[in-house]
Design a protein around this motif. Structure first.
Motif, PDB file in Angstrom:
ATOM      1  N   ALA A   1     -10.204  -8.599 -35.424  1.00  0.00           N
ATOM      2  CA  ALA A   1     -10.590  -8.806 -36.823  1.00  0.00           C
ATOM      3  C   ALA A   1     -11.077  -7.517 -37.462  1.00  0.00           C
ATOM      4  O   ALA A   1     -10.747  -7.207 -38.609  1.00  0.00           O
ATOM      5  CB  ALA A   1     -11.678  -9.875 -36.910  1.00  0.00           C
ATOM      6  N   ILE A   2     -11.857  -6.720 -36.707  1.00  0.00           N
ATOM      7  CA  ILE A   2     -12.433  -5.498 -37.248  1.00  0.00           C
ATOM      8  C   ILE A   2     -11.375  -4.430 -37.480  1.00  0.00           C
ATOM      9  O   ILE A   2     -11.402  -3.697 -38.469  1.00  0.00           O
ATOM     10  CB  ILE A   2     -13.527  -4.969 -36.293  1.00  0.00           C
ATOM     11  CG1 ILE A   2     -14.735  -5.906 -36.307  1.00  0.00           C
ATOM     12  CG2 ILE A   2     -13.966  -3.555 -36.671  1.00  0.00           C
ATOM     13  CD1 ILE A   2     -15.772  -5.577 -35.264  1.00  0.00           C
TER      14      ILE A   2
ATOM     15  N   ASN B   1     -13.785  -1.789 -40.505  1.00  0.00           N
ATOM     16  CA  ASN B   1     -14.077  -2.365 -41.816  1.00  0.00           C
ATOM     17  C   ASN B   1     -15.213  -3.370 -41.625  1.00  0.00           C
ATOM     18  O   ASN B   1     -14.989  -4.491 -41.165  1.00  0.00           O
ATOM     19  CB  ASN B   1     -12.843  -3.056 -42.385  1.00  0.00           C
ATOM     20  CG  ASN B   1     -13.091  -3.610 -43.786  1.00  0.00           C
ATOM     21  OD1 ASN B   1     -14.219  -3.616 -44.281  1.00  0.00           O
ATOM     22  ND2 ASN B   1     -12.031  -4.065 -44.447  1.00  0.00           N
TER      23      ASN B   1
ATOM     24  N   ARG C   1     -14.954  -7.032 -42.387  1.00  0.00           N
ATOM     25  CA  ARG C   1     -14.099  -7.902 -41.589  1.00  0.00           C
ATOM     26  C   ARG C   1     -14.795  -8.431 -40.331  1.00  0.00           C
ATOM     27  O   ARG C   1     -14.179  -9.158 -39.549  1.00  0.00           O
ATOM     28  CB  ARG C   1     -12.822  -7.159 -41.187  1.00  0.00           C
ATOM     29  CG  ARG C   1     -11.905  -6.822 -42.371  1.00  0.00           C
ATOM     30  CD  ARG C   1     -10.615  -6.192 -41.859  1.00  0.00           C
ATOM     31  NE  ARG C   1      -9.885  -7.107 -40.997  1.00  0.00           N
ATOM     32  CZ  ARG C   1      -8.972  -7.975 -41.414  1.00  0.00           C
ATOM     33  NH1 ARG C   1      -8.676  -8.045 -42.694  1.00  0.00           N
ATOM     34  NH2 ARG C   1      -8.347  -8.766 -40.562  1.00  0.00           N
TER      35      ARG C   1
END
Length: 347
Positions: A184-185, A208, A211
């Motif tokens: 996800a990141i 990010n 996220r």
């Protein structure tokens, strides 16, 4: 091996068949065939449609027993086997055999097992494999202050990071699997994760913060040296709260110095001791936290979904409990520092 298969087939047809399946895939792997060739050969051996799926690319390969790509929508799988590499599921293989699955004497389980091994060998050969989970020993070597630069560079190379590529270090606490958090990141660039002692480690080329999945706490270090960045990430993680689940070490500034204070020193401070008493009443603690976070009665009231006059009465009472005038800037600063120091005791 061929002679053994013949002898076994004379004694036990199923044992002989199993040996032939193993030999079949050993031959394919020695020939270093690609994924379509594996699916095609497997479909011919199984005499039914065989499928391969890789999660990271969404690629699906299906071949029929006639050696041609299977057309039309996939039939329900009669048997499926996950592809697990470095403790992460990267895809699946399956058979679309008509009729009831698990026929007596079937070698389908063995066939899929050997097909899965062959697929993962191809993925690693033409990779590097885009798995997120990594060997904890390699990750520890990359971030340890005891590693020399040559060992650190080698560890990063084995983890799939190019030489000179900036790498961010994150320390995380999560109810989600680390591979899900890492994906996800940093969804489109190299990212690796591993559990290390009491915390999860994520190495990513880009981060990010927006996220980071809900419910995950993450501390982010700088990108200068990995060992220093790891220490910064762990420190930043200690400063995370439900209201501020992601903290970048660079944003802490002088607050990071609070992490250097010993627990005994913090507990002995009068302001921190007062916060410990306040924390016995969750409602009071939540009110003080909202007020310190916003610095405003009205904004704190919005966070707490209360009327500002109710919050004002609570803050007045909390000020008497703490022995601090919370309406003054100096008092608000003292309360904020004490609240942060108290959190670090249990972080």
């Amino acid at each position: 091996m061929e002679a053994l298969a013949v002898r076994l087939s004379q004694l036990d047809a199923e044992a002989g068949g199993a040996i032939r399946v193993v030999m079949f895939y050993d031959t394919l792997m020695r020939r270093r065939v690609d994924l379509p060739a594996l699916a095609r050969a497997s479909a011919g051996l199984a005499e039914c449609v065989v499928g391969i799926r890789l999660h990271d690319t969404g690629r699906v390969i299906r071949f029929g027993p006639d050696g041609r790509p299977a057309s039309g929508p996939p039939a329900p799988a009669s048997i499926t086997s996950p592809l697990v590499l470095d403790e992460e599921e990267i895809g699946a293989v399956w058979l679309e055999r008509p009729g009831p699955p698990g026929l007596p004497g079937s070698l389908d389980d063995l066939l899929l097992d050997r097909l899965g091994i062959a697929v993962m060998a191809v993925v690693e050969r033409y990779g590097p494999a885009r798995t997120t989970m990594a060997d904890p020993a390699l990750v520890e070597l990359a971030i340890s202050p005891d590693s020399d630069e040559a060992a650190r560079a080698r560890a990063l190379r084995l983890l799939g990071f190019a030489a000179g590529q900036p790498v961010h270090v994150l320390a995380v606490r999560s109810h989600l699997p680390l591979d899900k958090v890492g994906g996800a990141i940093c969804p489109a660039r190299p990212v690796k994760a591993a559990p290390l002692a009491d915390v999860g480690v994520i190495l990513a080329t880009t981060v990010n913060p927006a996220r980071v999945p809900e419910g995950v706490r993450a501390g982010i270090g700088a990108t200068e040296s990995l060992d220093r960045s790891w220490q910064q990430a762990r420190t930043a993680l200690r400063f995370t709260t439900p209201r501020r689940p992601v903290v970048h070490h660079d944003d802490l500034g002088a607050l990071a110095l609070l992490a250097e204070i010993s627990r005994d020193t913090a507990r002995g401070n009068a302001d921190v001791s007062a916060i410990i008493r306040v924390a016995e009443t969750p409602e009071d603690l939540e009110t003080l936290d909202a007020y310190c976070a916003t610095g405003s009665l009205r904004r704190a009231a919005d966070l707490l979904h209360l009327h500002h006059s109710s919050v004002a009465r609570r803050i007045e009472q909390l000020g008497r409990t703490l022995g601090i005038d919370l309406t003054e800037p100096t008092g608000l600063t003292r309360a904020s520092l004490a609240l942060t120091a108290w959190r670090l005791l249990d972080a």
